[in-house]
Design a protein around this motif. Structure first.
Motif, mmCIF file in Angstrom:
data_model
loop_
_atom_site.group_PDB
_atom_site.id
_atom_site.type_symbol
_atom_site.label_atom_id
_atom_site.label_comp_id
_atom_site.label_asym_id
_atom_site.label_seq_id
_atom_site.Cartn_x
_atom_site.Cartn_y
_atom_site.Cartn_z
ATOM 1 N N ASP A 169 8.140 -11.148 5.199
ATOM 2 C CA ASP A 169 8.287 -10.698 6.735
ATOM 3 C C ASP A 169 9.357 -11.488 7.082
ATOM 4 N N LEU A 212 11.848 -5.546 2.844
ATOM 5 C CA LEU A 212 11.645 -5.664 4.431
ATOM 6 C C LEU A 212 11.596 -4.086 4.632
ATOM 7 N N GLY A 215 11.672 -7.591 10.384
ATOM 8 C CA GLY A 215 11.378 -8.775 9.744
ATOM 9 C C GLY A 215 12.573 -9.534 10.103
ATOM 10 N N ARG A 242 2.215 -12.624 9.196
ATOM 11 C CA ARG A 242 3.708 -12.791 8.587
ATOM 12 C C ARG A 242 3.744 -13.737 7.367
#
Length: 684
Positions: free
Chosen positions: A503, A547, A554, A426
């Motif tokens: 993210d 996103l 996200g 992430r």
């Protein structure tokens, strides 16, 4: 106490590994043989020190060496069950170890132990692999090196390859090394200096021969319309494509990305031969274990628009996945015919994506893995160039690639890796992250495995904080004036070019002016709202586009305030803008939920220590409002809470982290108070 043999081996390894012309990251291995006293018998014992499994020559230390007894290692020849069962020999290496500690022996240990030379180097130089992958590699080896270097036909690394090279060394006393078909080189010497000198001679001789005798344009002419775009234009295009490319690379498993627009890559994808060569795939095991056997190539010219490429990507991705699945099924069928059960397919998405005019995007489970995958494909391009300059590039057979990629020993190595941290893969974009709450959030997210972008008005401080958190594989610092949409877009472009996407978005940037209604000017009002209300809106709007394009869901987290729901004196501009942020959370949660994007808020209160806002004069003003010394403000806030605890930046960071974990996968539109309990701020 480290002996001279080990010291010399480590120093030689570091020198060889420091130059990418000699070997790739974590590629190759080196060894030395010597004598030490057996602490049990007091007798001399002959030992082998060899780089262990998974180590890197450039950064090798003594701890990265495996140490084995040579008498026991050589005795394994008497129990060797044959090439069909040679994998069993790796477990047998453990019974040859001397002492305790050290690294696990690698698959190449036999090569080093069985060759009758005091010092052995096995390397993956681009120039050497170019000869090893040329269709007439045996002839080129004889022509370039004479009898000093001997050709070894492709054989998967293992015990039998060690026996083969040992036999060649015995049969060719004049030889200083070998070219391993499809793979690399091995060299040896009676001293560490001689082994290193021989390794470098092979590499430099191969490179010089290619330079002197190779075709000038081995990849053919530049295709019209495929020329590299100007630097600024290609980076803008790369940033626009990055979220879409990450979406296809992460179809099976989330990935972190890396972007490369080196001259090597841009030239390759501009040339006539690049589709043919890319389809042939890489050859050296170290290469395709990280790059997969072949890349996904965008079959459109550099002149194609972002929209045209995005429209084409699903079809290219579907074809790539079908091709990789078919490759896996063919290899698995062959394995079962041999009586083996291969590991399950690990994913059918590309690790390398080539875009003409723009460059290369590489992917992995973390930034370092993604970056190294890209470096390996650059190695592969260099190999192809050398082979095509002299002859024709011919990598090892598909079936052999499968046997390496889905080798039981490779699978076991993957299974031994540490469990990923909760936020691995992430990428977090944190505004106002050079100090206070933002810094604490960045620290916490990075410690839990996330890549972090430190976005701050002060670029120098942002970069300094990023450097303190870790290398550029972990954190970068970018300038970000959140009140300026162009600046926000530029900062997000830097994020996606660095890590492939975003993210987690944390709207933390803020400031406060503690003034009464009559003292608050229009400029005060506008400044507060520009930074927090408008700034959060601009960051969320532009990040949400990324996103959505990634198709990975996200998190967007707003650092709001207890003041978004609690009315206090001398706070009109700050509290009003915090209320604005609080409602943005609800509005965006409702709008972005269909894309799997969660939007939540944190309502801190009384965060004095480490707070940039309090240090800038807010604390003094609030202390004056409450009639207490400024240094007692934290204690004052703590005593008015239900828990009687002071709130620190780390406590806010804990809440952000929790909201971004799988434990809160079904939570959106929530405001979490981090105020130690302020009853007047309870949500109703």
């Amino acid at each position: 106490m480290t002996n001279e043999t080990v010291t010399s081996l480590v120093e030689r390894s570091n020198r060889l590994g420091a130059d990418p012309r000699n070997t790739n990251y974590a590629g190759g291995n080196t060894s030395a043989k010597g004598v030490e006293k057996d602490p049990v018998t007091g007798q001399d014992v002959e030992l082998l020190w060899v780089k262990g499994s998974g180590g890197d020559l450039g950064t090798l230390t003594e701890k990265g060496l495996a140490v084995l007894r040579l008498d026991r290692l050589r005795a394994l020849q008497d129990v060797y069950p044959g090439v069909e069962r040679e994998d069993e020999m790796v477990a047998a290496f453990d019974y040859c170890l001397h002492g305790k500690g050290g690294a696990a022996p690698s698959i190449d240990t036999a090569m080093h132990g069985l060759v009758d030379a005091a010092h052995v180097d096995h390397l993956h130089p681009d120039a050497g692999i170019a000869i090893a992958t040329a269709v007439d590699g045996p002839e080129l080896t004889a022509k370039i090196f004479g009898g000093k270097v001997v050709w070894v036909p492709w054989r998967r690394p293992g015990f039998q390859l060690g026996l083969d090279i040992a036999a060649i060394k015995a049969q060719h006393p004049e030889a200083i090394g070998t070219v391993l078909g499809g793979h690399g080189i091995t060299a040896w010497g009676d001293t560490s200096e001689e082994a290193e000198r021989n390794s470098l001679w092979i590499i430099e001789t191969a490179a010089a021969y290619i330079e002197a005798n190779g075709r000038r344009e081995p990849f053919g002419p530049v295709l019209p319309g495929y020329e590299p775009l100007p630097a600024e234009e290609r980076r803008l295009k790369a940033a626009a494509l990055a979220p879409h490319l990450r979406a296809i690379a992460s179809h099976d498993n989330p990935q972190v990305g890396h972007y490369t627009d080196s001259d090597v890559v841009l030239d390759f994808v501009s040339r006539e031969a690049h589709p043919r060569l890319a389809e042939l795939g890489t050859s050296c095991p170290d290469h395709f274990l990280r790059t997969k056997v072949k890349p996904l190539v965008v079959d459109l010219p550099a002149t194609a628009s972002v929209e045209e490429i995005v429209e084409r990507l699903p079809e290219l991705h579907e074809a790539y996945r079908a091709d990789y699945t078919a490759y896996y099924e063919r290899g698995a069928a062959e394995a079962r015919a041999r009586g083996e059960e291969p590991p399950a397919m690990r994913g059918a998405d590309p690790a390398i994506v080539l875009v003409p005019g723009v460059g290369m995007f590489s992917y992995g489970a973390d930034k370092q893995t993604a970056r190294v995958a890209g470096e390996f494909y650059v190695n592969a391009i260099n190999v192809m160039r050398g082979a095509e300059a002299l002859s024709r590039y011919q990598p090892i057979d598909e079936s052999e690639k499968f046997r390496i990629e889905y080798w039981a020993l490779e699978e076991a190595k993957l299974q031994r890796r540490p469990k990923p941290k909760p936020l691995a893969t992430r990428i977090a974009f944190v505004t106002g992250a050079a100090s206070g709450i933002g810094r604490a959030i960045a620290d916490r997210l990075a410690s839990e495995g996330a890549c972090v972008v430190i976005a701050d008005l002060d670029a120098e401080k942002a970069q300094g904080v990023a450097a303190e958190i870790g290398s550029a594989d972990v954190a970068i610092g970018v300038a970000a004036n959140v009140a300026d949409e162009a600046a926000v877009q530029a900062a997000l472009r830097e994020a996606v070019l660095a890590f492939g996407g975003v993210d987690i978005v944390v709207n933390n940037a803020g400031l406060s002016l503690s003034k009464s209604l009559f003292d608050t000017t229009e400029a005060d009002w506008d400044l507060q709202h520009d930074v927090m209300a408008k700034g959060s809106f601009l960051v969320s709007k532009n990040a949400a586009r990324i996103l959505v394009d990634q198709k990975l869901g996200g998190d967007i987290v707003y650092i709001s305030s207890k003041n978004s729901v609690f009315a206090g004196p001398n706070n009109i501009a700050y509290s009003a803008t915090k209320a604005d942020q609080a409602h943005q959370v609800r509005l965006l949660a409702a709008e972005l939920g269909e894309h799997g994007i969660k939007v939540n808020g944190i309502n801190p209160d009384g965060v004095v220590r480490g707070s940039g806002i309090f240090a800038s004069g807010w604390g003094a003003n609030r202390a004056k409002t409450y009639g207490i010394p400024e240094e007692d403000l934290g204690k004052f806030y703590a005593q008015r809470t239900l828990l009687k605890r002071e709130v620190l930046p780390e406590h806010v960071a804990n809440a952000v982290y929790a909201l971004c974990t799988s434990d809160f996968s079904h939570t959106t539109g929530l405001h979490v108070p981090v105020d130690a309990g302020v009853a007047q701020a309870f949500l109703r």
